[in-house]
Design a protein around this motif. Structure first.
Motif, mmCIF file in Angstrom:
data_model
loop_
_atom_site.group_PDB
_atom_site.id
_atom_site.type_symbol
_atom_site.label_atom_id
_atom_site.label_comp_id
_atom_site.label_asym_id
_atom_site.label_seq_id
_atom_site.Cartn_x
_atom_site.Cartn_y
_atom_site.Cartn_z
ATOM 1 N N UNK A 1 0.816 -1.217 0.000
ATOM 2 C CA UNK A 1 0.000 0.000 0.000
ATOM 3 C C UNK A 1 0.846 1.262 0.000
ATOM 4 N N UNK A 2 1.913 1.300 0.781
ATOM 5 C CA UNK A 2 2.700 2.520 0.893
ATOM 6 C C UNK A 2 3.231 2.953 -0.466
ATOM 7 N N UNK A 3 3.720 1.998 -1.255
ATOM 8 C CA UNK A 3 4.240 2.331 -2.578
ATOM 9 C C UNK A 3 3.126 2.800 -3.506
ATOM 10 N N UNK A 4 1.945 2.206 -3.389
ATOM 11 C CA UNK A 4 0.826 2.618 -4.234
ATOM 12 C C UNK A 4 0.383 4.045 -3.901
ATOM 13 N N UNK A 5 0.343 4.375 -2.607
ATOM 14 C CA UNK A 5 -0.004 5.750 -2.219
ATOM 15 C C UNK A 5 1.062 6.717 -2.721
ATOM 16 N N UNK A 6 2.333 6.279 -2.666
ATOM 17 C CA UNK A 6 3.410 7.126 -3.172
ATOM 18 C C UNK A 6 3.232 7.416 -4.651
ATOM 19 N N UNK A 7 2.799 6.416 -5.411
ATOM 20 C CA UNK A 7 2.508 6.637 -6.830
ATOM 21 C C UNK A 7 1.514 7.775 -7.016
ATOM 22 N N UNK A 8 0.443 7.741 -6.221
ATOM 23 C CA UNK A 8 -0.610 8.743 -6.346
ATOM 24 C C UNK A 8 -0.062 10.145 -6.116
ATOM 25 N N UNK A 9 0.661 10.338 -5.012
ATOM 26 C CA UNK A 9 1.066 11.700 -4.651
ATOM 27 C C UNK A 9 2.284 12.172 -5.439
ATOM 28 N N UNK A 10 3.101 11.256 -5.934
ATOM 29 C CA UNK A 10 4.161 11.664 -6.852
ATOM 30 C C UNK A 10 3.547 12.190 -8.143
ATOM 31 N N UNK A 11 2.443 11.594 -8.542
ATOM 32 C CA UNK A 11 1.777 12.004 -9.778
ATOM 33 C C UNK A 11 1.110 13.370 -9.641
ATOM 34 N N UNK A 12 0.497 13.641 -8.487
ATOM 35 C CA UNK A 12 -0.328 14.852 -8.353
ATOM 36 C C UNK A 12 0.403 16.018 -7.699
ATOM 37 N N UNK A 13 1.658 15.840 -7.275
ATOM 38 C CA UNK A 13 2.336 16.846 -6.449
ATOM 39 C C UNK A 13 2.332 18.238 -7.078
ATOM 40 N N UNK A 14 2.677 18.341 -8.355
ATOM 41 C CA UNK A 14 2.818 19.651 -8.999
ATOM 42 C C UNK A 14 1.485 20.387 -9.131
ATOM 43 N N UNK A 15 0.389 19.631 -9.205
ATOM 44 C CA UNK A 15 -0.927 20.248 -9.379
ATOM 45 C C UNK A 15 -1.763 20.180 -8.106
ATOM 46 N N UNK B 1 6.852 14.645 5.446
ATOM 47 C CA UNK B 1 6.000 13.920 4.522
ATOM 48 C C UNK B 1 6.753 12.662 4.119
ATOM 49 N N UNK B 2 6.024 11.624 3.772
ATOM 50 C CA UNK B 2 6.661 10.395 3.325
ATOM 51 C C UNK B 2 7.023 10.472 1.843
ATOM 52 N N UNK B 3 6.460 11.456 1.149
ATOM 53 C CA UNK B 3 6.616 11.555 -0.291
ATOM 54 C C UNK B 3 7.568 12.690 -0.652
ATOM 55 N N UNK B 4 8.647 12.352 -1.306
ATOM 56 C CA UNK B 4 9.666 13.347 -1.604
ATOM 57 C C UNK B 4 9.186 14.397 -2.601
ATOM 58 N N UNK B 5 8.350 14.001 -3.542
ATOM 59 C CA UNK B 5 7.845 14.963 -4.516
ATOM 60 C C UNK B 5 6.995 16.031 -3.840
ATOM 61 N N UNK B 6 6.138 15.612 -2.919
ATOM 62 C CA UNK B 6 5.320 16.571 -2.185
ATOM 63 C C UNK B 6 6.189 17.464 -1.297
ATOM 64 N N UNK B 7 7.171 16.861 -0.646
ATOM 65 C CA UNK B 7 8.028 17.623 0.258
ATOM 66 C C UNK B 7 8.860 18.652 -0.504
ATOM 67 N N UNK B 8 9.278 18.312 -1.712
ATOM 68 C CA UNK B 8 10.025 19.266 -2.538
ATOM 69 C C UNK B 8 9.182 20.494 -2.864
ATOM 70 N N UNK B 9 7.901 20.267 -3.178
ATOM 71 C CA UNK B 9 7.012 21.390 -3.481
ATOM 72 C C UNK B 9 6.838 22.271 -2.242
ATOM 73 N N UNK B 10 6.605 21.642 -1.087
ATOM 74 C CA UNK B 10 6.450 22.409 0.146
ATOM 75 C C UNK B 10 7.702 23.169 0.524
#
Length: 311
Positions: free
Chosen positions: A81-95, A155-164
């Motif tokens: 599950x953790x990897x699947x959730x990461x897929x979601x938020x890596x995809x949507x981070x910029x928007x 955050x567990x997601x690096x893409x989201x954390x980069x935006x923040x």
């Protein structure tokens, strides 16, 4: 100021005590080992998420075997599950921020403002914002705690954390650190480190919510406060039906048009329906040790703010 981040051998996390003198705390990046950010072509073909998003996953085939949990309406192995959730938020981070405004018609800003009003945050305090993503709450907390206080946006997601990180640095928030952390363990952080812990629209994505609540209890100081802002269960049946129609038609469509990703927003709509209702989450917080727990319904219960205190 005493560091809230544990100094451990070979730690991948930022250690505040290791920063060069005079470096604003908001300017550093989390330490990355050699090659940590590289992803093989075969890995990229299989996953969109950065492997570091699977950081400290407590669920493995060895620990959980074939035990399943929910990923939206799907059943998946806990270890996946953790990897699947990461897929979601890596995809949507910029928007993510644009979609939040569109999906909620801007009302998410009022929800967050109300949650902050319940925080009781004061100058000089230590704040941990878990699953803080693009930093809406952390930005306000940075101002409220002042130069004598400190905020950790995790955050567990690096893409989201980069935006923040980019957003808060540009806003001049130099009393904020940015740390990759798993909400279920919060291993970078020492016991009784924070006056306030918040998690906003993130708890429903956690594999083991009970473990996450226990970890939040651990890192809070005695008398500290937890705030959970999350989608919940509408209290009026007509509203609930209208909300369902909106969630499962409009959200994926907006995700397709704006973020070119309808599947991620389909998951987000489903994950809301699988999240515990108000009374259940209140009981879970009490089971984790929190006292004086209560909740406040917003917009007819579409969203609720839960609050609890450490003894």
């Amino acid at each position: 100021m005493q560091s809230t981040v544990k100094s451990t051998k070979d730690s991948e996390f930022t250690n505040i005590n290791d920063l060069p003198t005079g470096t604003p705390q908001g300017q550093q990046q989390t330490q990355m080992g050699a090659g940590a950010s590289s992803v093989s072509q075969s890995s990229q073909a299989q996953h969109r998420f950065n492997p570091r998003d699977d950081i400290n996953n407590p669920h493995t085939p060895d620990t959980d075997g074939l035990e399943e949990t929910h990923f939206g309406f799907q059943k998946v192995k806990k270890a996946e599950k953790q990897a699947r959730v990461a897929d979601v938020f890596s995809s949507v981070a910029k928007k993510y921020d644009i979609m939040n405004d569109l999906m909620s018609f801007g009302i998410h800003r009022l929800w967050k403002r109300y949650a902050i009003s319940l925080s009781g945050v004061r100058a000089g305090q230590q704040v941990l914002d878990i699953a803080g993503g693009t930093g809406d709450l952390a930005k306000v907390f940075s101002r409220e705690v002042g130069r004598s206080g400190h905020v950790v946006l995790s955050d567990i997601n690096e893409a989201m954390l980069d935006v923040g990180r980019e957003r808060l640095i540009n806003a001049g928030c130099n009393n904020v650190d940015f740390v990759l952390a798993n909400a279920e363990t919060l291993t970078p952080f020492a016991d009784e480190s924070f006056d306030l812990v918040t998690i906003s629209f993130g708890l429903r994505n956690v594999t083991d919510k009970d473990a996450a609540l226990r970890a939040m209890y651990r890192v809070l100081k005695p008398g500290g406060r937890l705030l959970v802002l999350e989608f919940s269960k509408p209290v009026f049946e007509p509203l609930s039906k209208a909300y369902d129609i909106y969630s499962f038609t409009a959200l994926p469509l907006m995700g397709k048009l704006v973020a070119n990703d309808s599947e991620s927003y389909q998951y987000l709509a489903e994950s809301i329906r699988m999240h515990p209702d108000q009374k259940t989450l209140k009981q879970m917080m009490e089971n984790a040790g929190f006292i004086q727990c209560d909740y406040h319904n917003l917009t007819g219960g579409i969203v609720a703010v839960h609050r609890g205190f450490k003894k």
